[in-house]
Design a protein around this motif. Structure first.
Motif, short mmCIF file in Angstrom:
data_model
loop_
_atom_site.label_atom_id
_atom_site.label_comp_id
_atom_site.label_asym_id
_atom_site.label_seq_id
_atom_site.Cartn_x
_atom_site.Cartn_y
_atom_site.Cartn_z
N ILE A 236 -12.13 -12.83 49.88
CA ILE A 236 -11.05 -12.48 50.80
C ILE A 236 -10.19 -13.73 50.94
O ILE A 236 -10.62 -14.73 51.51
N THR A 237 -8.98 -13.70 50.42
CA THR A 237 -8.20 -14.92 50.32
C THR A 237 -6.74 -14.69 50.70
O THR A 237 -6.28 -13.55 50.81
N SER A 238 -6.05 -15.78 50.91
CA SER A 238 -4.62 -15.77 51.18
C SER A 238 -4.16 -17.21 51.26
O SER A 238 -4.92 -18.09 51.68
N GLY A 239 -2.94 -17.47 50.87
CA GLY A 239 -2.46 -18.85 50.93
C GLY A 239 -2.18 -19.32 52.34
O GLY A 239 -2.33 -20.51 52.65
N LYS A 240 -1.80 -18.44 53.21
CA LYS A 240 -1.38 -18.80 54.56
C LYS A 240 -2.53 -18.62 55.55
O LYS A 240 -3.33 -17.70 55.41
N GLY A 241 -2.58 -19.48 56.54
CA GLY A 241 -3.59 -19.35 57.57
C GLY A 241 -3.14 -18.41 58.68
O GLY A 241 -1.95 -18.19 58.90
N GLY A 242 -4.11 -17.84 59.39
CA GLY A 242 -3.81 -16.99 60.52
C GLY A 242 -3.39 -15.58 60.19
O GLY A 242 -2.84 -14.88 61.05
N VAL A 243 -3.64 -15.13 58.97
CA VAL A 243 -3.23 -13.77 58.59
C VAL A 243 -4.36 -12.76 58.78
O VAL A 243 -4.14 -11.57 58.60
N GLY A 244 -5.57 -13.22 59.12
CA GLY A 244 -6.67 -12.30 59.37
C GLY A 244 -7.72 -12.26 58.28
O GLY A 244 -8.39 -11.24 58.12
N LYS A 245 -7.90 -13.36 57.55
CA LYS A 245 -8.90 -13.37 56.47
C LYS A 245 -10.31 -13.25 57.04
O LYS A 245 -11.11 -12.44 56.57
N THR A 246 -10.64 -14.08 58.05
CA THR A 246 -11.98 -14.04 58.61
C THR A 246 -12.24 -12.72 59.31
O THR A 246 -13.34 -12.14 59.21
N THR A 247 -11.26 -12.23 60.06
CA THR A 247 -11.40 -10.92 60.72
C THR A 247 -11.65 -9.83 59.68
O THR A 247 -12.51 -8.96 59.86
N SER A 248 -10.91 -9.88 58.58
CA SER A 248 -11.06 -8.87 57.53
C SER A 248 -12.38 -9.04 56.80
O SER A 248 -13.03 -8.05 56.44
N ALA A 249 -12.80 -10.29 56.55
CA ALA A 249 -14.07 -10.51 55.85
C ALA A 249 -15.24 -9.97 56.67
O ALA A 249 -16.16 -9.35 56.13
N ALA A 250 -15.22 -10.20 57.99
CA ALA A 250 -16.30 -9.70 58.85
C ALA A 250 -16.34 -8.18 58.86
O ALA A 250 -17.41 -7.56 58.74
N SER A 251 -15.18 -7.54 58.99
CA SER A 251 -15.14 -6.07 59.02
C SER A 251 -15.44 -5.48 57.66
O SER A 251 -16.12 -4.45 57.55
#
Length: 391
Positions: A119-134
């Motif tokens: 689960i990746t993205s160049g920008k921070g704060g877009v919801g990577k960790t939230t999406s990875a957990a779900s």
């Protein structure tokens, strides 16, 4: 130490030049320069060879030169390793590619190892960790054994989203350095059977990561779980590069705005060109074991507001598809409950499929597993009569 063949050839050439006879014109010039002296007639027969003497200093200098040359060759080999010489501690990517038709006809057939999803993205704060957990929770709810791995070394947050921050004793850097076993660092989720968490280190920085160490840990995880979900940090630094290098699938997370979209496009290029699958290639020219498929990349749009998209105040789903060129895996609508779930240590998907954000994450999981799901939450809901007038 025996010199290389090229060095022996040069030494023999120098010896032959040193023992060669003087040319006739040189002897004539030497005779004419001493007119009063009788001419010296060389004795008949072949001229005796002169012995080549090698001093101790010359031998030491040659040995030192040979050692320096060998050291340079060794450093050159280490600085540019060939992908084909990689031992593949984590099995060859083609081991999990399999023919889709063959897998559908035989549901009991399983790949030799689990798939690694980044689960990746160049920008921070877009919801990577939230999406990875779900996303990891959704796979476990669908009966797939799953491990969620936090790759944000020094700034871990995945354990908070899954509510296990107080149970972290060992992290995966300890496992990588063989300071503990994998079973000691894995944290089983108490609420979702089949889900485990491997936390990142909070005291070390990302320089602690090594390619061999990361591969060794992922190899152990892929042997035990069907899916290994990597929560990549923002940017293109060491943690993000190590996470995307070994992935089989990449879910690029973005918000519907230009800066996030541009950074996501940069990360798409990195995954396409600098992952292991890109090195191996479709024909196997970059590594042993034959070719493999490219990394499967999909787009996950978070914090989407269809009303603002319809008013052209933000990018629409069609705009994102056109700009990034990836199929959309899911669209997660804007919801104030996401922050509440984070503070409570619960993944968003745990709110149930009736909730818009939770239902969107579950739809994304089902699409990832190959099921057909209608793309919801992309158009504004119709406004009723009373809401139109009374708000």
């Amino acid at each position: 130490m025996t010199p290389p063949p090229r060095t022996l050839q040069l030494l023999r050439r120098a010896a032959s030049l040193a023992s060669a006879p003087i040319p006739p014109r040189c002897r004539a010039h030497s005779s004419s320069s001493h007119a009063g002296a009788p001419a010296r007639v060389p004795p008949p027969g072949p001229r005796p060879r002169r012995a080549v003497t090698t001093t101790t200093a010359t031998t030491a200098a040659g040995a030192s030169l040979l050692r320096r040359s060998a050291r340079r060759r060794s450093l050159a080999t280490k600085s540019s390793p060939s992908p084909s010489s990689h031992p593949f501690v984590l099995s060859h990517p083609s081991d999990v590619d399999g023919d889709d038709d063959e897998q559908d006809s035989n549901s009991n057939s399983r790949p030799s190892r689990g798939r690694i999803v980044c689960i990746t993205s160049g920008k921070g704060g877009v919801g990577k960790t939230t999406s990875a957990a779900s996303f990891a929770t959704g796979l476990a709810l669908r009966g797939r054994s799953t491990c969620a791995v936090d790759f944000d070394v020094g700034l871990r947050n995945l354990d908070i989203h899954l509510g296990c921050e107080r149970r972290v004793v060992f992290d995966w850097v300890h496992v990588m350095r063989q300071e503990c076993g994998l079973d000691q660092a894995l944290i089983p989720d108490k609420r979702t059977p089949g889900l485990s968490v491997l936390a990142a280190s909070q005291t070390r920085d990302k320089d602690a990561l090594t390619m061999e160490g990361v591969e060794g840990v992922l190899s152990q995880l892929a042997e035990r779980f069907e899916y290994v979900i990597l929560d990549s940090p923002a940017g293109i630094e060491s943690g993000a590069r190590h996470a995307m290098y070994f992935c089989d699938d990449a879910i690029v997370t973005t918000n519907p705005e230009l800066s996030s979209c541009r950074d996501a496009d940069k990360m798409i290029g990195f995954v396409s060109s600098k992952s292991r699958r890109a090195e191996v290639g479709t024909t196997g020219g970059g590594g042993g074991g034959g070719g493999c498929r490219p990394v499967s990349q999909t787009l996950l749009v978070t914090r989407y507001d269809p009303v603002r998209a319809a008013a052209e105040e933000s990018l629409s789903v069609s705009d994102l598809e056109e700009l990034l060129g990836l199929p959309v895996l899911g669209v997660v609508p804007e919801s104030r409950d996401v922050l509440t779930c984070t503070n409570l240590g619960k993944p968003v998907i745990s709110m149930g499929e009736d909730h818009p954000a939770a239902g969107a994450y579950m739809d994304a999981v089902d699409r990832f597993l190959g099921e057909e799901r209608e793309l919801r939450f992309v158009t504004p809901e119709p406004v009723g009569f009373f809401k139109r007038f009374f708000g």
